[in-house]
Write an enzyme that holds these catalytic residues in place. Structure first.
Site, PDB file in Angstrom:
ATOM      1  N   ASP A   1       0.992  -1.134   0.011  1.00 42.68           N
ATOM      2  CA  ASP A   1      -0.009   0.040   0.084  1.00 42.68           C
ATOM      3  C   ASP A   1       0.813   1.347  -0.050  1.00 42.68           C
ATOM      4  O   ASP A   1       1.974   1.129   0.190  1.00 42.68           O
ATOM      5  CB  ASP A   1      -0.930  -0.025   1.214  1.00 42.68           C
ATOM      6  CG  ASP A   1      -1.662   1.400   1.591  1.00 42.68           C
ATOM      7  OD1 ASP A   1      -2.194   1.825   0.814  1.00 42.68           O
ATOM      8  OD2 ASP A   1      -1.382   1.758   2.683  1.00 42.68           O
TER       9      ASP A   1
ATOM     10  N   GLY B   1      -4.888   2.472  -3.595  1.00 46.80           N
ATOM     11  CA  GLY B   1      -6.356   3.062  -4.023  1.00 46.80           C
ATOM     12  C   GLY B   1      -6.318   4.034  -5.001  1.00 46.80           C
ATOM     13  O   GLY B   1      -6.959   4.664  -5.704  1.00 46.80           O
TER      14      GLY B   1
END
Length: 269
Positions: A9, A44
């Site tokens: 991430d 994301g």
């Protein structure tokens, strides 16, 4: 040691508080990649918002953007590229009722394009690519986007989530961003980071037990649960730390991921 798939991430995890890479992180990922491991960004963020980080890490692996909605190989065509998209009807309904619902700005994104409706002062902080983006209207939206981000009025947030679920709950999922800003993310039903990681593990023939994933927020939950070793950042949310297999000793400002991997693989610092 068997080849590992290391799933990273970005925000709050691999990047420091200033959203930058530290040199120790770059060096560590380089060494692991040179040793034959797959180091992959699972974020994301949009491709536009993460390409420079991929390049700074000198990665050669596929990247997963929009929390699993897009899997591709930067700068190259990849026969195994995939994408999940949202039906345009969902987007256009939100554009139509935007002001009524209390949505300040809608950002619709694909691999190479960004369109916006409305305006919100915090948008530029998270989406630098929207600066010169075209307007999002029924006329300009010609294809289904991978991702939809809504910057909403905080006191209307739960009502907006309910409205989307009531109207489109069978085809989309709504995620609420952590942090002080009221941001919602709308994705195709059942798509999350774990889908992208599982896809890469399958592609590289890496057993799930040989997947190491790092994250700090709610959108990393499925990915950490999927990984053989799901590692939460010490600066992560309590919810993420509670489901993780392990927690880093150092936070994202102290090269937490790099130090964890250096220790795990027995590399000298």
């Amino acid at each position: 040691m068997e080849r590992k798939l290391i799933a990273l991430d970005l925000d709050g995890t691999t990047l420091n508080a200033a959203s930058q890479l530290n040199s120790a992180t770059i060096q560590t990922m380089q060494r692991l990649q040179a040793a034959g491991h797959i180091v992959s960004i699972i974020t994301g963020r949009s491709y536009q918002g993460s390409q420079h980080i991929y390049d700074d890490l000198h990665l050669t692996s596929p990247m997963i953007n929009f929390n699993g909605s897009l899997g591709h190989l930067p700068h190259q065509s990849w026969a195994s590229e995939y994408q999940f998209t949202l039906n345009k009807a969902v987007v256009l309904a939100l554009v139509k009722y935007r002001e009524q619902l209390g949505i300040n700005q809608i950002i619709a994104e694909n691999k190479t394009s960004t369109m916006t409706a409305g305006q919100d002062i915090v948008a530029g902080k998270f989406f630098p690519e929207i600066a010169d983006s075209p307007r999002l209207t029924p006329e300009t939206l010609t294809r289904n986007p991978n991702s939809l981000v809504l910057l909403v009025q905080l006191d209307r947030r739960s009502a907006i989530v309910d409205w989307i679920n009531d109207h489109f709950g069978e085809v989309v999922d709504v995620g609420v961003w952590g942090g002080p800003d009221a941001i919602l993310e709308v994705t195709s039903k059942g798509v999350h980071k774990a889908k992208g990681v599982a896809y890469l593990a399958d592609y590289f023939h890496i057993n799930r037990q040989n997947v190491i994933a790092f994250g700090d927020e709610h959108n990393d939950l499925e990915m950490l649960q999927y990984a053989g070793l799901g590692v939460a950042m010490t600066n992560g949310t309590d919810a993420i730390k509670s489901i993780a297999d392990d927690v880093t000793t150092y936070d994202n400002d102290q090269n937490g991921v790099a130090r964890y991997l250096t220790h795990y693989f027995g590399m000298a610092e």
